[in-house]
Design a protein around this motif. Structure first.
Motif, short mmCIF file in Angstrom:
data_model
loop_
_atom_site.label_atom_id
_atom_site.label_comp_id
_atom_site.label_asym_id
_atom_site.label_seq_id
_atom_site.Cartn_x
_atom_site.Cartn_y
_atom_site.Cartn_z
N GLU A 25 30.20 9.20 -9.76
CA GLU A 25 29.60 8.14 -8.93
C GLU A 25 29.23 6.93 -9.78
O GLU A 25 29.48 5.79 -9.39
CB GLU A 25 28.38 8.68 -8.18
CG GLU A 25 27.82 7.67 -7.21
CD GLU A 25 26.72 8.26 -6.34
OE1 GLU A 25 25.84 7.46 -5.94
OE2 GLU A 25 26.73 9.46 -6.07
N ASP A 26 28.65 7.17 -10.93
CA ASP A 26 28.27 6.08 -11.83
C ASP A 26 29.53 5.39 -12.38
O ASP A 26 29.62 4.16 -12.40
CB ASP A 26 27.41 6.61 -12.97
CG ASP A 26 26.94 5.51 -13.89
OD1 ASP A 26 26.27 4.57 -13.40
OD2 ASP A 26 27.26 5.57 -15.09
N GLN A 32 32.61 1.60 -5.54
CA GLN A 32 31.99 2.49 -4.56
C GLN A 32 32.19 2.02 -3.13
O GLN A 32 32.36 2.84 -2.23
CB GLN A 32 30.50 2.68 -4.85
CG GLN A 32 30.21 3.79 -5.84
CD GLN A 32 30.71 5.14 -5.37
OE1 GLN A 32 30.40 5.60 -4.28
NE2 GLN A 32 31.51 5.79 -6.21
N GLU A 33 32.20 0.72 -2.91
CA GLU A 33 32.39 0.21 -1.55
C GLU A 33 33.81 0.48 -1.03
O GLU A 33 34.06 0.39 0.17
CB GLU A 33 32.06 -1.27 -1.46
CG GLU A 33 33.01 -2.17 -2.24
CD GLU A 33 32.53 -3.60 -2.30
OE1 GLU A 33 33.16 -4.46 -1.65
OE2 GLU A 33 31.52 -3.87 -3.00
N TYR A 46 39.12 9.69 -2.22
CA TYR A 46 40.07 8.74 -1.65
C TYR A 46 39.44 7.35 -1.60
O TYR A 46 38.32 7.19 -1.11
CB TYR A 46 40.47 9.15 -0.23
CG TYR A 46 41.25 10.43 -0.18
CD1 TYR A 46 42.65 10.42 -0.24
CD2 TYR A 46 40.61 11.67 -0.08
CE1 TYR A 46 43.37 11.59 -0.20
CE2 TYR A 46 41.34 12.85 -0.04
CZ TYR A 46 42.72 12.80 -0.10
OH TYR A 46 43.43 13.98 -0.06
N TYR A 47 40.19 6.36 -2.09
CA TYR A 47 39.72 4.97 -2.14
C TYR A 47 40.75 4.05 -1.51
O TYR A 47 41.95 4.31 -1.57
CB TYR A 47 39.54 4.52 -3.60
CG TYR A 47 38.41 5.21 -4.32
CD1 TYR A 47 37.15 4.65 -4.39
CD2 TYR A 47 38.62 6.43 -4.93
CE1 TYR A 47 36.12 5.27 -5.06
CE2 TYR A 47 37.60 7.08 -5.60
CZ TYR A 47 36.35 6.50 -5.66
OH TYR A 47 35.33 7.13 -6.31
N HIS A 48 40.26 2.93 -0.98
CA HIS A 48 41.16 1.86 -0.57
C HIS A 48 41.83 1.34 -1.84
O HIS A 48 41.18 1.25 -2.89
CB HIS A 48 40.40 0.71 0.10
CG HIS A 48 39.79 1.08 1.40
ND1 HIS A 48 40.54 1.27 2.55
CD2 HIS A 48 38.50 1.31 1.75
CE1 HIS A 48 39.73 1.60 3.53
NE2 HIS A 48 38.50 1.64 3.07
N ARG A 56 42.45 -3.31 -10.42
CA ARG A 56 41.85 -3.78 -11.67
C ARG A 56 41.06 -2.64 -12.35
O ARG A 56 41.16 -2.44 -13.55
CB ARG A 56 40.96 -4.99 -11.38
CG ARG A 56 40.57 -5.81 -12.56
CD ARG A 56 39.91 -7.15 -12.20
NE ARG A 56 39.04 -7.13 -11.04
CZ ARG A 56 39.35 -7.63 -9.84
NH1 ARG A 56 40.52 -8.19 -9.62
NH2 ARG A 56 38.49 -7.58 -8.85
N PHE A 57 40.32 -1.89 -11.54
CA PHE A 57 39.57 -0.74 -12.05
C PHE A 57 40.52 0.26 -12.73
O PHE A 57 40.27 0.72 -13.85
CB PHE A 57 38.80 -0.08 -10.91
CG PHE A 57 38.12 1.20 -11.30
CD1 PHE A 57 36.90 1.20 -11.94
CD2 PHE A 57 38.71 2.43 -11.01
CE1 PHE A 57 36.27 2.38 -12.30
CE2 PHE A 57 38.09 3.61 -11.36
CZ PHE A 57 36.87 3.59 -12.01
N LEU A 58 41.62 0.60 -12.07
CA LEU A 58 42.57 1.56 -12.64
C LEU A 58 43.19 1.03 -13.92
O LEU A 58 43.40 1.79 -14.87
CB LEU A 58 43.65 1.90 -11.62
CG LEU A 58 43.19 2.65 -10.37
CD1 LEU A 58 44.35 2.86 -9.41
CD2 LEU A 58 42.53 3.97 -10.72
N LYS A 59 43.48 -0.26 -13.97
CA LYS A 59 44.02 -0.86 -15.19
C LYS A 59 43.02 -0.78 -16.33
O LYS A 59 43.40 -0.55 -17.48
CB LYS A 59 44.40 -2.32 -14.95
CG LYS A 59 45.68 -2.53 -14.20
CD LYS A 59 45.96 -4.01 -14.08
CE LYS A 59 47.28 -4.30 -13.42
NZ LYS A 59 47.55 -5.75 -13.38
N GLU A 60 41.74 -0.98 -16.02
CA GLU A 60 40.71 -0.97 -17.06
C GLU A 60 40.43 0.44 -17.57
O GLU A 60 40.00 0.61 -18.71
CB GLU A 60 39.42 -1.57 -16.52
CG GLU A 60 39.50 -3.06 -16.26
CD GLU A 60 38.32 -3.60 -15.46
OE1 GLU A 60 37.45 -2.80 -15.05
OE2 GLU A 60 38.28 -4.82 -15.24
#
Length: 141
Positions: free
Chosen positions: A46-47, A53-54, A79-81, A88-92
């Motif tokens: 979660e952190d 998170q949204e 599961y995420y949109h 960008r999150f996945l790339k980082e």
């Protein structure tokens, strides 16, 4: 189709760019039987995903997903949109498709267009399943 090639660096980023054009959500897996302390690991996830998170659609307990069937155990599948923020999150978080291995990262990164899985990784086994037309588009670019 099954591919046994790790997609790395700039090619990994290019793959994510292609996937975001064809997919509306992604998922990853946290196996409950591999958690030392479930409450602590879920708090960590979660952190760790705080910036997206949204975009969380749901967290489901499952015995089966595209690349795996568990016998006697279960896993959380998150599961995420899939959009520019989550891309960008996945790339980082990773430089390769096969970096998605617990405990450093969750496992079995998957991408969906509606209910169809377009790509599903199984990093610890060194392969991924991918829609053939999508793969042909990627490999020819």
């Amino acid at each position: 189709m099954m591919v046994r090639e790790n997609i790395e660096g700039e090619r990994y980023h290019q793959l994510l760019e292609l996937l975001v054009k064809h997919c509306d959500r992604f998922a990853f897996v946290e196996r409950r039987d591999m958690m030392e302390n479930e409450e602590t690991r879920l708090a960590y996830i979660e952190d760790w995903t705080g910036d997206i998170q949204e975009d969380l659609i749901e967290r489901k307990i499952q015995k089966r997903w595209v690349t795996t069937t568990l016998f006697g155990a279960t896993a959380y599948v998150f599961y995420y949109h899939f959009n520019n923020r989550t891309k960008r999150f996945l790339k980082e978080q990773s430089r390769t498709l096969f970096d998605w291995v617990s405990p450093e990262l969750p496992e079995d990164l998957m991408f969906y267009h509606q209910d169809t899985c377009m790509l599903a990784g199984c990093s610890h086994e060194g392969y991924f399943m991918v829609d053939e037309a999508l793969w042909n588009t990627f490999s020819s670019s």
